[in-house]
Design a protein around this motif. Sequence first.
Motif, PDB file in Angstrom:
ATOM      1  N   VAL A   1      40.081  72.503  78.220  1.00  0.00           N
ATOM      2  CA  VAL A   1      41.165  72.029  78.300  1.00  0.00           C
ATOM      3  C   VAL A   1      40.959  72.151  80.231  1.00  0.00           C
ATOM      4  CG1 VAL A   1      43.447  72.332  78.860  1.00  0.00           C
ATOM      5  CG2 VAL A   1      42.612  73.149  76.705  1.00  0.00           C
ATOM      6  N   PHE A   2      41.313  73.262  81.079  1.00  0.00           N
ATOM      7  CA  PHE A   2      40.752  73.147  82.448  1.00  0.00           C
ATOM      8  C   PHE A   2      40.068  71.960  82.800  1.00  0.00           C
ATOM      9  CE2 PHE A   2      39.500  74.514  86.042  1.00  0.00           C
ATOM     10  CZ  PHE A   2      39.947  75.410  86.884  1.00  0.00           C
ATOM     11  N   THR A   3      39.013  71.730  82.520  1.00  0.00           N
ATOM     12  CA  THR A   3      37.911  70.668  83.023  1.00  0.00           C
ATOM     13  C   THR A   3      38.848  69.234  82.503  1.00  0.00           C
ATOM     14  OG1 THR A   3      35.492  72.266  83.061  1.00  0.00           O
ATOM     15  CG2 THR A   3      35.782  69.792  83.002  1.00  0.00           C
ATOM     16  N   ALA A   4      39.084  69.299  81.332  1.00  0.00           N
ATOM     17  CA  ALA A   4      39.728  68.110  80.850  1.00  0.00           C
ATOM     18  C   ALA A   4      40.732  67.744  81.557  1.00  0.00           C
ATOM     19  CB  ALA A   4      40.277  67.362  79.619  1.00  0.00           C
ATOM     20  N   ILE A   5      41.789  68.959  81.940  1.00  0.00           N
ATOM     21  CA  ILE A   5      42.987  67.747  82.943  1.00  0.00           C
ATOM     22  C   ILE A   5      42.479  67.209  84.133  1.00  0.00           C
ATOM     23  CG2 ILE A   5      45.250  69.150  83.855  1.00  0.00           C
ATOM     24  CD1 ILE A   5      45.183  70.789  82.306  1.00  0.00           C
ATOM     25  N   GLY A   6      41.947  68.251  84.843  1.00  0.00           N
ATOM     26  CA  GLY A   6      41.667  67.604  86.795  1.00  0.00           C
ATOM     27  C   GLY A   6      40.695  66.048  86.032  1.00  0.00           C
ATOM     28  N   THR A   7      39.862  66.268  85.192  1.00  0.00           N
ATOM     29  CA  THR A   7      39.105  64.768  85.064  1.00  0.00           C
ATOM     30  C   THR A   7      39.513  63.710  84.608  1.00  0.00           C
ATOM     31  OG1 THR A   7      37.044  66.508  84.607  1.00  0.00           O
ATOM     32  CG2 THR A   7      36.812  63.861  83.241  1.00  0.00           C
ATOM     33  N   LEU A   8      40.927  64.143  83.801  1.00  0.00           N
ATOM     34  CA  LEU A   8      42.029  62.894  82.771  1.00  0.00           C
ATOM     35  C   LEU A   8      42.410  62.153  84.218  1.00  0.00           C
ATOM     36  CD1 LEU A   8      41.514  63.856  78.939  1.00  0.00           C
ATOM     37  CD2 LEU A   8      40.424  62.064  80.552  1.00  0.00           C
ATOM     38  N   GLY A   9      42.791  63.352  85.502  1.00  0.00           N
ATOM     39  CA  GLY A   9      43.895  62.750  86.501  1.00  0.00           C
ATOM     40  C   GLY A   9      44.940  63.300  85.576  1.00  0.00           C
TER      41      GLY A   9
ATOM     42  N   GLU B   1      49.531  64.891  81.591  1.00  0.00           N
ATOM     43  CA  GLU B   1      49.968  63.917  81.012  1.00  0.00           C
ATOM     44  C   GLU B   1      48.787  63.405  80.516  1.00  0.00           C
ATOM     45  OE1 GLU B   1      51.607  64.927  83.292  1.00  0.00           O
ATOM     46  OE2 GLU B   1      53.567  65.798  83.514  1.00  0.00           O
ATOM     47  N   ASN B   2      47.849  62.900  80.826  1.00  0.00           N
ATOM     48  CA  ASN B   2      46.956  61.570  80.242  1.00  0.00           C
ATOM     49  C   ASN B   2      46.004  62.861  79.585  1.00  0.00           C
ATOM     50  OD1 ASN B   2      47.657  60.260  81.872  1.00  0.00           O
ATOM     51  ND2 ASN B   2      45.942  60.607  84.229  1.00  0.00           N
ATOM     52  N   PHE B   3      45.736  64.485  79.650  1.00  0.00           N
ATOM     53  CA  PHE B   3      45.263  64.584  78.757  1.00  0.00           C
ATOM     54  C   PHE B   3      45.984  64.560  77.616  1.00  0.00           C
ATOM     55  CE2 PHE B   3      45.752  69.567  76.898  1.00  0.00           C
ATOM     56  CZ  PHE B   3      43.838  69.157  76.906  1.00  0.00           C
ATOM     57  N   LEU B   4      47.102  64.883  77.856  1.00  0.00           N
ATOM     58  CA  LEU B   4      48.228  65.109  76.274  1.00  0.00           C
ATOM     59  C   LEU B   4      47.609  64.185  75.163  1.00  0.00           C
ATOM     60  CD1 LEU B   4      51.365  66.582  77.168  1.00  0.00           C
ATOM     61  CD2 LEU B   4      49.722  67.682  76.498  1.00  0.00           C
ATOM     62  N   VAL B   5      47.443  62.792  75.468  1.00  0.00           N
ATOM     63  CA  VAL B   5      46.845  61.698  75.100  1.00  0.00           C
ATOM     64  C   VAL B   5      45.368  62.220  74.112  1.00  0.00           C
ATOM     65  CG1 VAL B   5      46.140  59.256  74.502  1.00  0.00           C
ATOM     66  CG2 VAL B   5      47.864  60.649  76.526  1.00  0.00           C
ATOM     67  N   ALA B   6      44.130  63.268  74.676  1.00  0.00           N
ATOM     68  CA  ALA B   6      43.793  64.158  74.252  1.00  0.00           C
ATOM     69  C   ALA B   6      43.662  64.196  73.064  1.00  0.00           C
ATOM     70  CB  ALA B   6      42.478  63.736  74.764  1.00  0.00           C
ATOM     71  N   VAL B   7      44.758  64.837  73.454  1.00  0.00           N
ATOM     72  CA  VAL B   7      45.419  66.658  71.946  1.00  0.00           C
ATOM     73  C   VAL B   7      45.426  65.424  71.168  1.00  0.00           C
ATOM     74  CG1 VAL B   7      47.323  68.613  71.900  1.00  0.00           C
ATOM     75  CG2 VAL B   7      45.581  67.652  73.470  1.00  0.00           C
TER      76      VAL B   7
ATOM     77  N   PRO C   1      37.685  55.324  78.169  1.00  0.00           N
ATOM     78  CA  PRO C   1      36.994  56.097  77.236  1.00  0.00           C
ATOM     79  C   PRO C   1      36.944  57.116  77.830  1.00  0.00           C
ATOM     80  CG  PRO C   1      35.337  53.715  78.603  1.00  0.00           C
ATOM     81  CD  PRO C   1      37.096  54.259  79.190  1.00  0.00           C
ATOM     82  N   GLU C   2      36.890  58.177  78.610  1.00  0.00           N
ATOM     83  CA  GLU C   2      37.243  59.547  79.089  1.00  0.00           C
ATOM     84  C   GLU C   2      37.873  60.544  77.572  1.00  0.00           C
ATOM     85  OE1 GLU C   2      35.112  61.483  80.670  1.00  0.00           O
ATOM     86  OE2 GLU C   2      33.623  59.620  81.179  1.00  0.00           O
ATOM     87  N   ILE C   3      38.770  59.710  77.374  1.00  0.00           N
ATOM     88  CA  ILE C   3      40.003  60.417  76.876  1.00  0.00           C
ATOM     89  C   ILE C   3      39.422  59.895  75.158  1.00  0.00           C
ATOM     90  CG2 ILE C   3      42.057  59.423  75.818  1.00  0.00           C
ATOM     91  CD1 ILE C   3      42.497  60.748  78.767  1.00  0.00           C
ATOM     92  N   TRP C   4      38.914  59.248  75.286  1.00  0.00           N
ATOM     93  CA  TRP C   4      38.142  59.513  73.686  1.00  0.00           C
ATOM     94  C   TRP C   4      37.120  60.641  73.625  1.00  0.00           C
ATOM     95  CZ3 TRP C   4      40.008  57.326  69.302  1.00  0.00           C
ATOM     96  CH2 TRP C   4      41.449  56.599  69.865  1.00  0.00           C
ATOM     97  N   ILE C   5      36.458  59.996  74.326  1.00  0.00           N
ATOM     98  CA  ILE C   5      34.985  61.850  74.914  1.00  0.00           C
ATOM     99  C   ILE C   5      35.588  63.134  74.236  1.00  0.00           C
ATOM    100  CG2 ILE C   5      33.484  62.223  75.543  1.00  0.00           C
ATOM    101  CD1 ILE C   5      32.854  59.894  76.883  1.00  0.00           C
ATOM    102  N   THR C   6      36.681  62.921  75.313  1.00  0.00           N
ATOM    103  CA  THR C   6      37.816  64.561  75.150  1.00  0.00           C
ATOM    104  C   THR C   6      38.649  64.695  74.075  1.00  0.00           C
ATOM    105  OG1 THR C   6      38.243  64.359  77.570  1.00  0.00           O
ATOM    106  CG2 THR C   6      39.358  65.998  76.693  1.00  0.00           C
ATOM    107  N   ALA C   7      39.150  63.556  73.424  1.00  0.00           N
ATOM    108  CA  ALA C   7      39.309  63.794  72.316  1.00  0.00           C
ATOM    109  C   ALA C   7      38.544  64.521  71.361  1.00  0.00           C
ATOM    110  CB  ALA C   7      40.090  62.222  71.521  1.00  0.00           C
ATOM    111  N   PHE C   8      37.272  63.826  70.664  1.00  0.00           N
ATOM    112  CA  PHE C   8      36.732  64.264  69.904  1.00  0.00           C
ATOM    113  C   PHE C   8      35.710  65.374  70.242  1.00  0.00           C
ATOM    114  CE2 PHE C   8      32.541  63.929  68.584  1.00  0.00           C
ATOM    115  CZ  PHE C   8      32.618  63.694  66.619  1.00  0.00           C
ATOM    116  N   THR C   9      35.664  65.484  71.466  1.00  0.00           N
ATOM    117  CA  THR C   9      35.091  67.181  72.099  1.00  0.00           C
ATOM    118  C   THR C   9      36.130  68.325  71.096  1.00  0.00           C
ATOM    119  OG1 THR C   9      33.980  66.097  73.846  1.00  0.00           O
ATOM    120  CG2 THR C   9      34.341  68.732  73.597  1.00  0.00           C
TER     121      THR C   9
END
Length: 545
Positions: free
Chosen positions: A85-93, A96-102, A269-277
């Motif tokens: 989560v910590f890494t994804a929040i920074g990577t995805l900008g 709110e963007n991270f919540l899409v991956a959730v 694509p990063e959103i989908w990679i994070t979502a699958f992870t």
Amino acid sequence: MYLTFPITKILFHIMNYIKYLKNDIPASIVVFFVALPLCLGIALASGAPLFSGLIAGIIGGIVVGALSGSQIGVSGPAAGLAAIVFTAIGTLGGFENFLVAVVLGGAIQILFGVLRAGIIGYYFPSSVIKGMLTGIGIIIILKQIPHFFGYDADPEGDWAFFQVDGENTFSEILNAINAISPGATIIAIIGMAILILWDRVLTKKAKIFQLIQGPLVAVVVGIVFYVLTKDTQLFAISKEHLVSVPVPEDVDSFIAQFSFPNFSVIGNPEIWITAFTIALVASLETLLCVEATDKLDPDKRVTPTNRELLAQGAGNVISGFIGGLPITQVIVRSSANIQSGGKTKVSAIVHGFFLLISIIIIPTLLNKIPLSVLAAILFLVGYKLAKPALFKKMYLLGWKQFVPFMVTVVGIVFTDLLIGISLGLGVGIVVILIKSYQNSHFLHIEETDNGMDIIKMTLAEEVTFFNKGAILKELDRLSEGTYLTLDVSKTTYLDNDIIEILEDFSQKAKNRDITIKLISQRGTVENPESYIDFFNLNPKKVKPV
């Protein structure tokens, strides 16, 4: 007739839940007090808003608890996902963007459940599951020592051995010993005494002590101690060593704490990679927790794993939509539930309502609870997971059980949950390969007549390509002129790789004057022309004629 059965079944479940309310309500209170700081701590360790951890705890309790087939499992934000989560929040900008991956991760978990992927959890050895429980128990104890002495302000969610502030687990403990807070330590010791007294003595004396649980009494005493000593110089407990729940001033400020996903980035694509992870790691952690909690369940009930994936997926979709962290079933809260006497899913659901009510009605009161008292509660939870007697029991079971167990424990303590489990599983697979190599055949020299060795080789019940090396080694060691009796009469599975080895060896045997007598369920033959034909080109089973 068709309506009667489901109605009867529903009534049975309702009566069962009512029957165990006396167990579930006290247990839910304990789980609530364990979950509250964990929700906040994991959110802090994840670099997310603190309120997002509470949302995940509420959804994990109420929604996942209601949908799950587990009677004693408790879900919420998981420490194992904090680094992701910590890494994804920074990577995805942004959050709110991270919540899409959730949300997408939850949808993928639902797909896993539909595809019946829940069976994966059953492929982990018992020694690894026990190692996971023990490792988590040790981490719980180690991570709560600083809180016990009123020193460390790090969140409970910071489970890694090497922490983000440059410290590690043991350095934090040394720092705590060198800077003890008298007030926090005293109330922690008092809380521990109350818990031990309640568990070992009072619960056996009267039913009232079974209804009113020791952890609740310890927390109440902790609040009273803080109020009475907050103005003293020696025994006052500083605010950083108290529970910290956001306190809304009005309805608008409460609603403003919710965040919503920014679906405009769904094509990234990063959103989908994070979502699958998230889906993969959360599902694996949940399935391992399910396996572990089922082993701890005194009633030995079996959780339907595919239904669990569906429940977790639904929980993550809802959590992501309203600004919550990813959810998994978590062993700390689940084990606290079991150790506190929880019997049905009512405990998990009610704990979720307690979280919801507490942040609306009594956040100020909750912020008076010393973390050292909660540390005392978690000490006992950790001890029950990592009892010294378990180490002795695993050692007596032999190295095949003890080595994977210890590797898992050490790996979890010094790295993290998933790495430790992976190491334990890897060692478990190596152990299987070694034993498979050793047990592939039995070789016996029956007699020696006129310089001729008469040797009998009996193959095991199942022989796969793992056994190629051992069998080939023994065949190559046979001396010239040997009479070899190869017995596969008890073999029910013979891999094609082994048949090919025998086929190749038959050519070598002619050059080395080795006679082969083959005994199988199909009969007996000396120097068969073709082993492949003999086994009908079918390595699945050696069928009798």
